[in-house]
Enzyme design. Structure first.
Site, PDB file in Angstrom:
ATOM      1  N   CYS A 163       3.706  11.195  -8.884  1.00  0.00           N
ATOM      2  CA  CYS A 163       4.044  10.180 -10.057  1.00  0.00           C
ATOM      3  C   CYS A 163       4.201  10.714 -11.422  1.00  0.00           C
ATOM      4  CB  CYS A 163       3.213   9.057 -10.077  1.00  0.00           C
ATOM      5  SG  CYS A 163       3.560   7.661  -8.809  1.00  0.00           S
TER       6      CYS A 163
HETATM    7  N1  COA Z   1      -0.707 -10.157   0.428  1.00  0.00           N
HETATM    8  C1  COA Z   1      -1.809 -10.980   0.421  1.00  0.00           C
HETATM    9  N2  COA Z   1      -3.103 -10.430   0.406  1.00  0.00           N
HETATM   10  C2  COA Z   1      -3.211  -9.226   0.364  1.00  0.00           C
HETATM   11  C3  COA Z   1      -2.116  -8.354   0.363  1.00  0.00           C
HETATM   12  C4  COA Z   1      -0.791  -8.833   0.406  1.00  0.00           C
HETATM   13  N3  COA Z   1       0.177  -8.054   0.439  1.00  0.00           N
HETATM   14  N4  COA Z   1      -2.475  -7.049   0.510  1.00  0.00           N
HETATM   15  C5  COA Z   1      -3.889  -7.045   0.378  1.00  0.00           C
HETATM   16  N5  COA Z   1      -4.122  -8.358   0.437  1.00  0.00           N
HETATM   17  C6  COA Z   1      -5.590  -8.604   0.424  1.00  0.00           C
HETATM   18  C7  COA Z   1      -6.669  -7.855   1.146  1.00  0.00           C
HETATM   19  O1  COA Z   1      -6.762  -8.050   2.377  1.00  0.00           O
HETATM   20  C8  COA Z   1      -8.049  -8.110   0.257  1.00  0.00           C
HETATM   21  O2  COA Z   1      -8.469  -9.278   0.998  1.00  0.00           O
HETATM   22  P1  COA Z   1      -9.892  -9.533   1.007  1.00  0.00           P
HETATM   23  O3  COA Z   1     -10.690  -9.552  -0.524  1.00  0.00           O
HETATM   24  O4  COA Z   1     -10.185 -10.929   1.918  1.00  0.00           O
HETATM   25  O5  COA Z   1     -10.590  -8.237   1.761  1.00  0.00           O
HETATM   26  C9  COA Z   1      -7.463  -8.458  -1.126  1.00  0.00           C
HETATM   27  O6  COA Z   1      -6.099  -8.928  -1.167  1.00  0.00           O
HETATM   28  C10 COA Z   1      -7.385  -7.520  -2.232  1.00  0.00           C
HETATM   29  O7  COA Z   1      -7.072  -6.585  -1.477  1.00  0.00           O
HETATM   30  P2  COA Z   1      -6.970  -5.036  -2.344  1.00  0.00           P
HETATM   31  O8  COA Z   1      -6.318  -4.012  -1.600  1.00  0.00           O
HETATM   32  O9  COA Z   1      -8.572  -4.570  -2.828  1.00  0.00           O
HETATM   33  O10 COA Z   1      -6.292  -5.432  -3.734  1.00  0.00           O
HETATM   34  P3  COA Z   1      -6.231  -4.978  -5.282  1.00  0.00           P
HETATM   35  O11 COA Z   1      -6.429  -5.986  -5.858  1.00  0.00           O
HETATM   36  O12 COA Z   1      -6.980  -3.553  -5.435  1.00  0.00           O
HETATM   37  O13 COA Z   1      -4.721  -4.705  -5.378  1.00  0.00           O
HETATM   38  C11 COA Z   1      -3.140  -2.777  -5.369  1.00  0.00           C
HETATM   39  C12 COA Z   1      -3.977  -3.932  -4.681  1.00  0.00           C
HETATM   40  C13 COA Z   1      -2.336  -1.789  -4.510  1.00  0.00           C
HETATM   41  C14 COA Z   1      -2.040  -3.709  -6.112  1.00  0.00           C
HETATM   42  C15 COA Z   1      -3.949  -2.214  -6.555  1.00  0.00           C
HETATM   43  O14 COA Z   1      -5.038  -1.639  -6.152  1.00  0.00           O
HETATM   44  C16 COA Z   1      -3.321  -1.050  -7.211  1.00  0.00           C
HETATM   45  O15 COA Z   1      -2.358  -1.223  -7.802  1.00  0.00           O
HETATM   46  N6  COA Z   1      -3.906  -0.001  -7.385  1.00  0.00           N
HETATM   47  C17 COA Z   1      -3.418   1.383  -7.958  1.00  0.00           C
HETATM   48  C18 COA Z   1      -2.197   1.777  -7.585  1.00  0.00           C
HETATM   49  C19 COA Z   1      -1.553   3.041  -7.908  1.00  0.00           C
HETATM   50  O16 COA Z   1      -1.665   3.233  -9.147  1.00  0.00           O
HETATM   51  N7  COA Z   1      -1.085   3.845  -7.261  1.00  0.00           N
HETATM   52  C20 COA Z   1      -0.671   4.953  -7.596  1.00  0.00           C
HETATM   53  C21 COA Z   1       0.626   5.127  -6.621  1.00  0.00           C
HETATM   54  S1  COA Z   1       1.968   6.008  -7.590  1.00  0.00           S
END
Ligand code: COA
Length: 380
Positions: A163
Site C-alpha cells: 500500500c
Molecule cells: N459482515 C458482518 N459482520 C462481519 C463482517 C461482515 N462482512 N466481517 C466481520 N464481521 C463481524 C466479525 O465476525 C466480528 O463479530 P464478533 O464481534 O461477533 O466476533 C465483528 O464483525 C467485528 O469484526 P472485526 O474483524 O473485528 O471488525 P473490525 O471492526 O476490525 O473491522 C476492518 C474490520 C477490516 C474493516 C478493520 O479492521 C480495518 O479496516 N482494519 C485496517 C485495515 C487496513 O488498513 N488494512 C491494510 C490493507 S491495505
C-alpha cells in the site's frame, strides 16, 4: 557517497492523473452475491456442518461494512464474474505478448492525463516507475512497457511496497531529481487489487477496488508554474505478518494451491488498525518537527484510504482536533481501498481549491508494515 553539495535538483509534483474503471459494485450488490454463496455453501454442506466437520459460514452485512470501513462501493475491472456466486473472482482473457498488459494499459491512461495536465511532452520524461502492490508478471517490467507505449527515451522499473508503493515511488523519483540523475519521472500505480482479494472471505471481501494513478515528479526548473513543491519525503518499514499475500512463483505450481485462500490477500484487520495508527501518526509528527512545522497548520491531509476510522484517528493526533472532510478528504466511499493509489486519488481530486503557500501531506501505510510521508507546498 553523494556529496550534498552536488545535489542541485529541487523535486516538485507537476501534475497527477487518474484512471477509474467504468464498472462499480455497491455494498448491496456485493453482499447479495456473497450471501447467496453462503446459503448455497451451508445447504450443500448441511450434514458435515451438523456433524461438526465443516464450519458454517456467516452472512455479510451492508451495515457492518459501512460502519467498520466507510466503504460504500468500489470500481472493478471485471464486475460480472465477481458477483457470480459460482465464480466470485474477476475473470479476463489472458493477453498475448503483442498486446498491452492490463496494468500497462490503465497505467498509460493515468500517465497521459498527468502529462497533459502538466503540459509535458512524453519525450521530456526521463524515467517511469511502476509502483504497485502486485505485478501482473515478473518481467519484462510493466514500467518499461508503459515507457515504450508513451515513447519515453530513458529507463523504467517496477517496485512493490504494497500500500505504500506510490509514496515510496515518489521518494525514489524525488531522489533521482535531487541527485541530478533525472529531471522528469512518472510514478505510475495501476492497482488491480480485485485480482488478489479473496471475494469469499467475509472479513475482507468488501475492502478493495481497482484504479490507476500517475504522479509526475520533476525538477522545479522545468515544472509548470502551478505545482506542488516537495518539502520532504520520509519512508519507514517494520516487519509484520498481519497483512500478507503468499502467492509467488515458487508456490504457484503446487496443485493444492489452485483455490488456496492463503495465496490471496489476508489480514488481521484489528491488529493492523491498532498498530499502524500510532506508528503513522508519530511518523508524521516527527517529520513535521524536523521541518520546523506545527502539524496543526497542515491545510490538508491526503491519507491512505483503507479505513475511515483509521484516518479519523491519525488526523486527530496530527491536527489536534477532529478533522472535517475538507481537512482530511476521503474517497473510500466510492473507490474502497485501492492500495497504494488511495492517497494519490485523494490528492488528485481534492487539491484544486488550495492556494499558494498552502501545505499538505500525502501519506500511505500498509503491508510490510510500510509507511511513507510526502510533505508538499502549493506554489502558484
Ligand atoms: N459482515 C458482518 N459482520 C462481519 C463482517 C461482515 N462482512 N466481517 C466481520 N464481521 C463481524 C466479525 O465476525 C466480528 O463479530 P464478533 O464481534 O461477533 O466476533 C465483528 O464483525 C467485528 O469484526 P472485526 O474483524 O473485528 O471488525 P473490525 O471492526 O476490525 O473491522 C476492518 C474490520 C477490516 C474493516 C478493520 O479492521 C480495518 O479496516 N482494519 C485496517 C485495515 C487496513 O488498513 N488494512 C491494510 C490493507 S491495505
Amino acid at each position: 557517497m553523494q556529496d550534498t553539495q552536488t545535489l542541485t535538483g529541487r523535486p516538485v509534483i507537476s501534475a497527477t492523473g487518474l484512471f477509474t474503471p467504468s464498472e462499480s459494485i455497491t455494498n448491496e450488490e456485493l453482499v447479495e452475491s456473497f450471501n447467496t454463496y453462503v446459503e448455497r455453501f451451508n445447504a450443500a454442506n448441511a450434514d458435515a456442518i451438523a456433524a461438526g466437520d465443516v464450519q458454517e459460514l456467516a452472512p455479510s452485512s451492508v451495515g457492518f461494512i459501512e460502519k467498520a470501513s466507510g466503504i460504500k462501493a468500489r470500481h472493478v475491472m471485471s464486475k460480472a464474474p465477481i458477483l457470480d456466486p459460482d465464480v466470485m473472482t474477476p475473470r479476463w482473457d489472458e493477453r498475448g505478448n503483442d498486446e498491452h498488459s492490463m496494468m500497462a494499459e490503465i497505467g498509460v491512461i493515468a500517465a497521459k492525463q498527468a502529462l497533459e495536465r502538466a503540459g509535458r511532452d512524453a519525450s521530456d520524461v526521463d524515467a517511469v516507475l511502476c509502483a504497485a502492490s502486485n505485478m501482473e508478471r515478473p518481467y519484462p517490467a510493466m514500467a518499461i512497457e508503459i515507457q515504450q507505449a508513451l515513447g519515453i527515451d530513458g529507463f523504467g522499473f517496477d517496485m512493490n511496497v504494497a500500500c505504500s508503493s506510490a509514496t515510496f515511488g515518489i521518494q525514489t523519483a524525488a531522489d533521482y531529481v535531487r541527485a541530478g540523475n533525472a529531471k522528469s519521472v512518472l510514478v505510475v500505480s495501476p492497482e488491480i487489487t480485485s485480482g488478489h482479494l479473496n471475494w469469499r472471505d467475509r472479513d475482507s471481501h468488501f475492502i478493495f477496488g481497482d484504479v490507476a494513478t500517475a504522479v509526475l515528479v520533476e525538477d522545479s526548473s522545468m515544472a509548470p508554474a502551478d505545482h506542488w513543491e516537495i518539502l520532504s519525503t520520509k519512508l519507514k518499514t517494520v516487519f509484520s505478518n498481519n497483512i500478507r499475500n503468499n502467492f509467488g512463483f515458487l508456490n504457484r505450481a503446487a496443485p493444492e494451491n489452485a483455490n488456496n485462500p492463503d495465496k490471496l490477500f489476508i489480514q488481521e484487520g484489528r491488529k493492523v488498525f491498532k498498530e499502524v495508527v500510532p506508528m503513522v501518526a508519530q511518523m508524521i509528527i516527527d517529520e513535521a518537527e524536523k521541518l520546523q512545522m506545527d502539524p496543526a497548520t497542515l491545510r490538508r491531509l491526503w491519507l491512505h484510504q483503507a479505513n475511515a476510522g483509521m484516518n479519523r484517528l491519525i488526523a486527530q493526533r496530527v491536527l489536534g482536533h477532529e478533522a472535517n472532510d475538507d481537512e482530511s478528504p476521503t474517497v473510500l466511499d466510492t473507490y474502497g481501498n485501492t492500495s497504494s493509489a488511495g492517497s494519490i486519488i485523494a490528492f488528485h481530486k481534492h487539491q484544486d481549491d488550495l492556494g499558494a503557500g498552502d501545505t499538505g501531506l500525502i501519506c500511505s501505510f500498509g503491508a510490510g508494515y510500510s509507511a511513507g510521508t510526502v510533505f508538499v507546498r502549493k506554489t502558484a
